[in-house]
Design an enzyme around this catalytic site. Structure first.
Site, PDB file in Angstrom:
ATOM      1  N   ASN A   1      13.517  -4.506  39.718  1.00  0.00           N
ATOM      2  CA  ASN A   1      13.044  -4.350  41.091  1.00  0.00           C
ATOM      3  C   ASN A   1      13.250  -2.913  41.539  1.00  0.00           C
ATOM      4  OD1 ASN A   1      12.435  -4.486  43.790  1.00  0.00           O
ATOM      5  ND2 ASN A   1      14.201  -5.723  44.365  1.00  0.00           N
TER       6      ASN A   1
ATOM      7  N   GLY B   1      17.331 -11.563  42.874  1.00  0.00           N
ATOM      8  CA  GLY B   1      17.806 -10.260  42.434  1.00  0.00           C
ATOM      9  C   GLY B   1      19.317 -10.212  42.301  1.00  0.00           C
TER      10      GLY B   1
ATOM     11  N   GLY C   1       3.653 -14.364  52.116  1.00  0.00           N
ATOM     12  CA  GLY C   1       2.923 -15.563  52.496  1.00  0.00           C
ATOM     13  C   GLY C   1       1.426 -15.400  52.325  1.00  0.00           C
TER      14      GLY C   1
ATOM     15  N   ILE D   1       2.684  -8.203  43.844  1.00  0.00           N
ATOM     16  CA  ILE D   1       3.369  -7.188  44.628  1.00  0.00           C
ATOM     17  C   ILE D   1       4.684  -7.732  45.201  1.00  0.00           C
ATOM     18  CG2 ILE D   1       1.295  -5.948  45.329  1.00  0.00           C
ATOM     19  CD1 ILE D   1       1.364  -7.505  47.995  1.00  0.00           C
ATOM     20  N   ASN D   2       5.581  -6.800  45.498  1.00  0.00           N
ATOM     21  CA  ASN D   2       6.726  -7.129  46.331  1.00  0.00           C
ATOM     22  C   ASN D   2       6.214  -7.220  47.773  1.00  0.00           C
ATOM     23  OD1 ASN D   2       9.416  -7.485  47.224  1.00  0.00           O
ATOM     24  ND2 ASN D   2      10.171  -6.074  45.662  1.00  0.00           N
ATOM     25  N   THR D   3       7.095  -7.496  48.706  1.00  0.00           N
ATOM     26  CA  THR D   3       6.657  -7.715  50.085  1.00  0.00           C
ATOM     27  C   THR D   3       6.142  -6.444  50.757  1.00  0.00           C
ATOM     28  OG1 THR D   3       8.941  -7.387  50.820  1.00  0.00           O
ATOM     29  CG2 THR D   3       8.194  -9.662  50.481  1.00  0.00           C
TER      30      THR D   3
ATOM     31  N   CYS E   1      14.368  -0.904  45.633  1.00  0.00           N
ATOM     32  CA  CYS E   1      15.683  -0.683  46.241  1.00  0.00           C
ATOM     33  C   CYS E   1      15.825   0.768  46.706  1.00  0.00           C
ATOM     34  CB  CYS E   1      16.784  -0.985  45.238  1.00  0.00           C
ATOM     35  SG  CYS E   1      16.789  -2.663  44.608  1.00  0.00           S
TER      36      CYS E   1
ATOM     37  N   SER F   1      14.534 -10.214  55.959  1.00  0.00           N
ATOM     38  CA  SER F   1      15.360  -9.026  55.832  1.00  0.00           C
ATOM     39  C   SER F   1      16.710  -9.453  55.273  1.00  0.00           C
ATOM     40  CB  SER F   1      15.527  -8.339  57.197  1.00  0.00           C
ATOM     41  OG  SER F   1      16.325  -7.181  57.078  1.00  0.00           O
TER      42      SER F   1
END
Length: 311
Positions: free
Chosen positions: A135, A55, A225, A199-201, A138, A79
């Site tokens: 993304n 990003g 994962g 998906i994002n996390t 945010c 993170s």
């Protein structure tokens, strides 16, 4: 060592992701592959369907305090905080390198305000970029820190602004940390998205019982994962039944079979993420595994698998 390429196959592997022509369905998940430089000794980046960059924001972000990585059973927490050196560095260093390799570049665009997304895209319009991945996970500083991707009207608005700023394919990356991801997908489509990535996390945390402290400095982080694959598959399937634009599926993909499952659930292409950390050749392994599946099952064109789940 010689960078690996996918093995030859007679299966038609080309796909079209919302106007982005990909030589095969495999790209990288943003934040897990840099811009490809770190993996160039292992993988021929030009042989992938695309390389999705980490990003990028208008100006550099320092990211979050350490520790910011924690291992979990069948996954990891991060993170990082979208640490990046800014769009100027991407334009001057990484995108020219990708172009010199002959790679297809998808740039993941981040911002802390609606205007910043537009500014990043405007700064990249003359650069060798094939598509943008927006993304929307945010925090929006203009709305008191609310995550943009959790609010359908905001998603539609930011996508609409980005749509007005470019004619290039626009892929919108969704967070799973919502009540109804199909509603958010519809908002992205209404705003002008050419494709949706998901998906994002997932939001998670880890605790150190010995110290009685969280394992991440910011307590919570993004969970990714193999353990997230069932959630990701569900999200892809739900969105495939809710929107007409193609989907880029990701979340726990480590093998060709994983990737085929995402295509059956409705994805046109897939992204390999966390698997890259354990296996720097994961993208090529996944691609070879997809070709193996097609050959074993008499599939001549991988596009015939998209949404072919029998329910």
């Amino acid at each position: 060592m010689t960078a690996r390429k996918p093995r030859p196959t007679k299966v038609r592997m080309e796909v079209d992701l919302g106007g982005l022509a990909m030589k095969n369905p495999v790209t990288t998940a943003s934040g897990t592959f840099g811009a490809g430089m770190e993996y160039a000794d292992f993988v021929d980046v030009a042989s992938l369907g695309a390389v999705t960059t980490k990003g990028v924001s208008l100006d550099g972000w320092e990211g979050n305090a350490s520790p910011r990585i924690a291992e979990t059973p069948s996954g990891m927490l991060n993170s990082i905080g979208l640490q990046n050196p800014g769009v100027a560095h991407l334009k001057d260093v990484e995108l020219p390198w990708l172009a010199a390799q002959g790679a297809t570049a998808i740039v993941n665009v981040s911002g802390h305000s609606l205007g910043e997304y537009v500014a990043v895209i405007e700064a990249l319009e003359e650069a060798p970029v094939a598509a943008y991945e927006v993304n929307v996970s945010c925090p929006n500083v203009d709305a008191g820190g609310m995550t943009m991707g959790c609010h359908a009207p905001t998603v539609e608005k930011v996508v609409g602004l980005c749509r007005a700023a470019t004619k290039r394919p626009l892929i919108v990356k969704l967070t799973p940390n919502v009540t109804d991801i199909a509603e958010i997908a519809k908002a992205a489509e209404a705003g002008g998205a050419d494709a949706i990535s998901l998906i994002n996390t997932l939001l998670g945390m880890a605790v150190d019982a010995r110290t009685r402290r969280p394992q991440l400095a910011r307590v919570v982080g993004g969970f990714s994962g193999p353990a997230v694959k069932p959630v990701a598959l569900r999200c892809v399937w739900q969105c495939a039944n809710a929107v007409d634009v193609p989907l880029l599926g990701m979340g726990g993909i480590a093998t060709g079979t994983d990737a085929i499952e995402f295509m059956l659930a409705g994805a046109t292409a897939v992204a390999v993420g966390t698997a890259n950390f354990a296996n720097p050749c994961a993208t090529v392994d996944v691609l070879d595994g997809m070709a193996d599946y097609c050959e074993r099952h008499g599939v001549d064109d991988i596009n015939s698998l998209i949404g072919a789940l029998e329910c």
